[in-house]
Design an enzyme around this catalytic site. Structure first.
Site, mmCIF file in Angstrom:
data_model
loop_
_atom_site.group_PDB
_atom_site.id
_atom_site.type_symbol
_atom_site.label_atom_id
_atom_site.label_comp_id
_atom_site.label_asym_id
_atom_site.label_seq_id
_atom_site.Cartn_x
_atom_site.Cartn_y
_atom_site.Cartn_z
ATOM 1 N N ASN A 44 -10.425 -9.064 -8.293
ATOM 2 C CA ASN A 44 -11.091 -8.118 -7.564
ATOM 3 C C ASN A 44 -11.579 -8.422 -6.238
ATOM 4 O OD1 ASN A 44 -11.549 -5.177 -7.762
ATOM 5 N ND2 ASN A 44 -11.993 -5.625 -9.677
ATOM 6 N N GLU A 49 -9.429 3.502 -4.780
ATOM 7 C CA GLU A 49 -9.778 2.173 -4.558
ATOM 8 C C GLU A 49 -9.256 1.611 -3.249
ATOM 9 O OE1 GLU A 49 -10.569 -0.727 -4.967
ATOM 10 O OE2 GLU A 49 -11.237 -1.188 -7.072
ATOM 11 N N ASN A 96 -3.884 -5.775 -7.638
ATOM 12 C CA ASN A 96 -5.075 -5.382 -7.670
ATOM 13 C C ASN A 96 -5.473 -5.454 -6.176
ATOM 14 O OD1 ASN A 96 -7.043 -3.530 -8.635
ATOM 15 N ND2 ASN A 96 -8.412 -5.140 -9.022
ATOM 16 N N ASP A 121 -17.242 -5.074 -8.467
ATOM 17 C CA ASP A 121 -15.501 -4.560 -7.976
ATOM 18 C C ASP A 121 -14.997 -5.066 -6.809
ATOM 19 O OD1 ASP A 121 -13.102 -3.223 -8.159
ATOM 20 O OD2 ASP A 121 -13.924 -1.517 -9.500
#
Length: 272
Positions: A145, A15, A99, A194
């Site tokens: 996100n 990520e 995140n 995402d």
């Protein structure tokens, strides 16, 4: 478009790619391995530093120095020495982790949370941290996100993945506060939005979890402009380098034949 697999380290969840355009370096994370990566595209040098909890996103500081957000705090990492040191923490519930995140032009750290180890509805928030103080700017998210600023910094685009939409917020650079304006994009296919980034023309590029692609969208009219397919199901995030080519992170899926998920890809959109 030329597409190449840059790195595949058997990661479950890559990520947060971010490209340092001043020094031509790429950074990204393997969230569940607690790893922060440094990659030099010129020399192909790849370095990593391990933290002690899930690590979600990176903020650029200076040459080979970054700030990494982990569940147990925000750490400065120096890839010149491979040393790390704790800088600060934002108090979060035990049942969530950080995140995606972004830094505004005034240096505020913006970061969202999501349920961990289990995703739970509306347990997430988006925080803003500045000069030792933090506050909640968006509430009741599920999987906070992708974040991106418009070129004039008046708008913050934000993805709460299960909504399958991109939200647009008015952003106050003076206070760091946001005000919801509208939903500007909705994904109707198999993929859920995402991570995302924005290009020099103000178009949004969205990594599609479950969609095997990155898609480009016009935030002004909500129209999809193009789709770039990848050989794995779960595409997690993307960023541009100095040549306007894309680095893309991916995650593993439960599909039997998904041998390429969890890799880092380079999509050459523009010949050098």
């Amino acid at each position: 478009m030329n597409q190449s697999l840059i790195f595949h380290g058997n990661s479950e969840l890559l990520e947060g790619p971010i490209f340092d355009k001043q020094y031509n370096y790429l950074y990204f994370v393997s969230i569940l391995d607690y790893l922060v990566y440094f990659y030099n595209p010129q020399t192909k040098e790849l370095l990593s530093v391990k933290l002690d909890s899930p690590v979600s996103c990176i903020y650029l500081l200076e040459n080979k120095k970054i700030l990494a957000a982990s569940k147990n705090g925000f750490f400065e990492i120096d890839f010149n020495t491979l040393q790390k040191k704790f800088i600060f923490q934002i108090d979060i519930d035990d049942k969530v982790r950080f995140n995606d995140g972004i830094k505004d032009i005034n240096g505020r750290y913006i970061i969202g949370t999501m349920g961990y180890p289990e995703v739970k509805d509306n347990i997430g928030k988006v925080f803003s941290y500045d000069k030792g103080q933090y506050k909640t700017i968006i509430k009741n998210t599920t999987i906070s996100n992708g974040l991106a600023f418009s070129s004039d910094n008046k708008w913050l685009y934000f993805i709460d993945t299960p909504t399958k939409k991109v939200a647009k917020y008015m952003y106050d650079l003076t206070t760091g506060n946001v005000k919801f304006d509208s939903y500007i994009i909705e994904l109707l296919g198999a993929g859920s939005p995402d991570g995302m980034c924005i290009d020099t023309n103000g178009m949004l590029w969205i990594a599609e979890w479950g969609g095997s692609c990155v898609t480009q969208w016009n935030p002004n009219n909500g129209k999809r402009l193009q789709q770039l397919d990848l050989p794995c199901k779960n595409v997690t995030s993307c960023c541009f380098d100095n040549n306007l080519n894309l680095y893309v992170t991916t995650a593993k899926s439960e599909t039997d034949n998904d041998i390429y998920g969890g890799g880092l890809y380079y999509l050459e959109l523009n010949k050098i």
